[in-house]
Each structure stands twice: as structure tokens, then as C-alpha cells.
Design a protein around this motif. Structure first.
Motif, PDB file in Angstrom:
ATOM      1  N   TYR A  21       0.910  -1.217   0.062  1.00  0.00           N
ATOM      2  CA  TYR A  21       0.146   0.032  -0.060  1.00  0.00           C
ATOM      3  C   TYR A  21       0.778   1.223   0.082  1.00  0.00           C
ATOM      4  CZ  TYR A  21      -4.712  -1.938   0.658  1.00  0.00           C
ATOM      5  OH  TYR A  21      -6.043  -2.511   0.658  1.00  0.00           O
ATOM      6  N   LEU A  30      -5.606   0.016  -7.211  1.00  0.00           N
ATOM      7  CA  LEU A  30      -6.831  -0.242  -6.409  1.00  0.00           C
ATOM      8  C   LEU A  30      -8.032   0.595  -6.897  1.00  0.00           C
ATOM      9  CD1 LEU A  30      -5.363   0.266  -2.622  1.00  0.00           C
ATOM     10  CD2 LEU A  30      -6.281  -1.720  -3.581  1.00  0.00           C
ATOM     11  N   THR A  31      -7.746   1.099  -8.010  1.00  0.00           N
ATOM     12  CA  THR A  31      -8.953   1.839  -8.459  1.00  0.00           C
ATOM     13  C   THR A  31      -9.773   1.124  -9.603  1.00  0.00           C
ATOM     14  OG1 THR A  31      -8.100   4.170  -8.106  1.00  0.00           O
ATOM     15  CG2 THR A  31      -9.813   4.079  -9.815  1.00  0.00           C
ATOM     16  N   PHE A 135     -15.210  -2.471  -3.065  1.00  0.00           N
ATOM     17  CA  PHE A 135     -14.215  -3.160  -2.159  1.00  0.00           C
ATOM     18  C   PHE A 135     -14.089  -4.530  -2.227  1.00  0.00           C
ATOM     19  CE2 PHE A 135     -14.542   1.276  -0.509  1.00  0.00           C
ATOM     20  CZ  PHE A 135     -13.151   1.241  -0.062  1.00  0.00           C
ATOM     21  N   ARG A 138     -11.568  -4.496  -4.894  1.00  0.00           N
ATOM     22  CA  ARG A 138     -10.101  -4.205  -4.539  1.00  0.00           C
ATOM     23  C   ARG A 138      -9.747  -5.118  -3.744  1.00  0.00           C
ATOM     24  NH1 ARG A 138     -10.074   2.073  -2.711  1.00  0.00           N
ATOM     25  NH2 ARG A 138      -8.312   1.397  -1.332  1.00  0.00           N
ATOM     26  N   HIS A 139     -10.336  -6.088  -2.999  1.00  0.00           N
ATOM     27  CA  HIS A 139      -9.771  -6.957  -2.109  1.00  0.00           C
ATOM     28  C   HIS A 139      -9.291  -7.965  -2.997  1.00  0.00           C
ATOM     29  CE1 HIS A 139     -10.777  -6.302   2.539  1.00  0.00           C
ATOM     30  NE2 HIS A 139     -10.657  -5.205   1.792  1.00  0.00           N
ATOM     31  N   ARG A 141      -8.057  -7.805  -6.144  1.00  0.00           N
ATOM     32  CA  ARG A 141      -6.986  -7.337  -6.782  1.00  0.00           C
ATOM     33  C   ARG A 141      -5.740  -7.209  -5.934  1.00  0.00           C
ATOM     34  NH1 ARG A 141      -5.679  -3.564 -10.839  1.00  0.00           N
ATOM     35  NH2 ARG A 141      -6.938  -5.063 -12.012  1.00  0.00           N
TER      36      ARG A 141
END
Length: 205
Positions: A21, A30-31, A135, A138-139, A141
Motif C-alpha cells: 500500500y 486499487l481503482t 471493495f 479491490r480485495h 485485486r
């Protein structure tokens, strides 16, 4: 205020997750591709006081600035960002990474409220569904990226790539950068960052 919590498991220790991160281009990685968010400016990384300014869609072609500031950061526990200004009445996003067996319990907790008071609350079901979809993506990814880097087990390298400004090149650059590698673009323009490359003239450098 509504709260969205997303919990997952990552196959690496919390220190590795935190460092992922903290690296450049993590936000871009993350997008989701359907979210029209553009990074306008960065001031710092994950440390307390760091700021990220985004351009986000508001209504139709109208866009708004979204500025987030980090108010907590502790490696490897995680970090917190809050909205200074933007499309929500309030937004507090906690990123937490807890040791969990042979990996990490990955927790995103967002406490938010819609703008415009009672009128804004009519949009809450839509925002909730959007956050759930975002989300979850995102998780997935993060888990897949960290698993790929762990499987490759490469020491940090400097990697030159062509087409760095294209759709595939930007995604590849973000993937490699968050994996701890340094990416150097090969460019045909001497006035751009990177290494000049003339494939027809056989010139590099």
C-alpha cells in the motif's frame, strides 16, 4: 452514519501488505476500471499529514475535487484517511492489516455520510451497493497481486518498458511498482522522463 466493512485474507504477512500500500501507484492499482477517479496531486505517502487530491465525477460532465488526508499511520497495523473536502458530507476510511495464521486479515472500514442532509440520504442504498462492489473488487485485486509477487519471489529490479503511457503500460507499471520494482519507461521523446529509445535508428540512451 452508514458503515461499510470489507474483510478478506491475504497470503502474506502484514508487513508485506503495508509495504504494498505504501508504494507509488498503489491507489491506481486499487481503482476499479469503471471508477472515473483521477489523481491530481500527491503530498507524501501513507504518513500522518500526507494528502491525496482526486478529481471525481459529480453529475454528468461536472467533476469535483476530493481531498483525503492521512490522520493515522503505523506499520504494519495500517493507516486511516479522512475526507478534507469532496463529494461526501464525511468520510473516514480505516485500512487495517492483522496477523492471521500464515497471512493477514485485511480489513477496510469506511464510515461515511451523504451530502445534502435528508435529500442525500435517498442516495444511501445506491452508495452502499457501489461501495460493496468496489471493495470486493479491490480485495480481489490486492490478493491476486500479492500472490503473484510472492510466487515470482523476485528481488527488487529496475525494469524498462515500452508503451508506459498506454492503457496496458500504465497497468503494468502500477503492478510492478507496487511489487517493489523500479520502472523506467523507454520513450521516443527526449523531453520526457525515462530513457530515450529510437528503434529505427538503433539508439538507446
Amino acid at each position: 452514519m452508514p458503515i461499510h466493512t470489507q474483510i478478506g485474507h491475504l497470503p502474506v504477512p502484514p508487513e508485506v501488505v503495508f509495504d504494498w500500500y505504501a508504494r507509488p501507484a498503489a491507489f491506481e492499482r486499487l481503482t476499479p476500471p469503471w471508477e472515473d477517479l483521477e489523481v491530481v496531486a500527491r503530498d507524501g505517502g501513507l504518513e500522518v499529514g500526507a494528502r491525496l487530491e482526486l478529481s471525481a465525477p459529480l453529475v454528468g460532465p461536472v467533476r469535483t475535487a476530493w481531498v483525503a488526508k492521512h490522520t493515522f499511520c503505523e506499520r504494519p497495523l495500517g493507516f486511516t484517511d479522512v475526507q478534507e473536502s469532496g463529494p461526501f458530507a464525511s468520510w473516514v476510511h480505516e485500512h487495517r492489516f492483522h496477523a492471521d495464521g500464515d497471512g493477514t486479515k485485511h480489513v477496510d472500514r469506511i464510515e461515511w455520510s451523504a451530502p445534502l442532509g435528508a435529500a442525500g440520504r435517498l442516495a444511501e442504498p445506491f452508495v452502499k451497493r457501489r461501495l460493496e462492489t468496489m471493495f470486493a473488487w479491490r480485495h480481489t485485486r490486492v490478493a491476486r497481486d500479492l500472490a503473484r509477487h510472492a510466487d515470482a519471489a523476485l528481488e527488487p529490479k529496475t525494469i524498462a518498458i515500452t508503451g508506459a503511457t498506454g492503457l496496458v503500460g500504465r497497468a503494468l507499471t502500477a503492478f510492478l511498482t507496487t511489487g517493489g520494482h523500479t520502472v523506467v519507461p523507454l520513450t521516443r521523446h527526449r523531453d520526457r522522463d525515462g530513457i530515450f529509445w529510437d528503434p529505427l535508428g538503433g539508439e538507446v540512451g
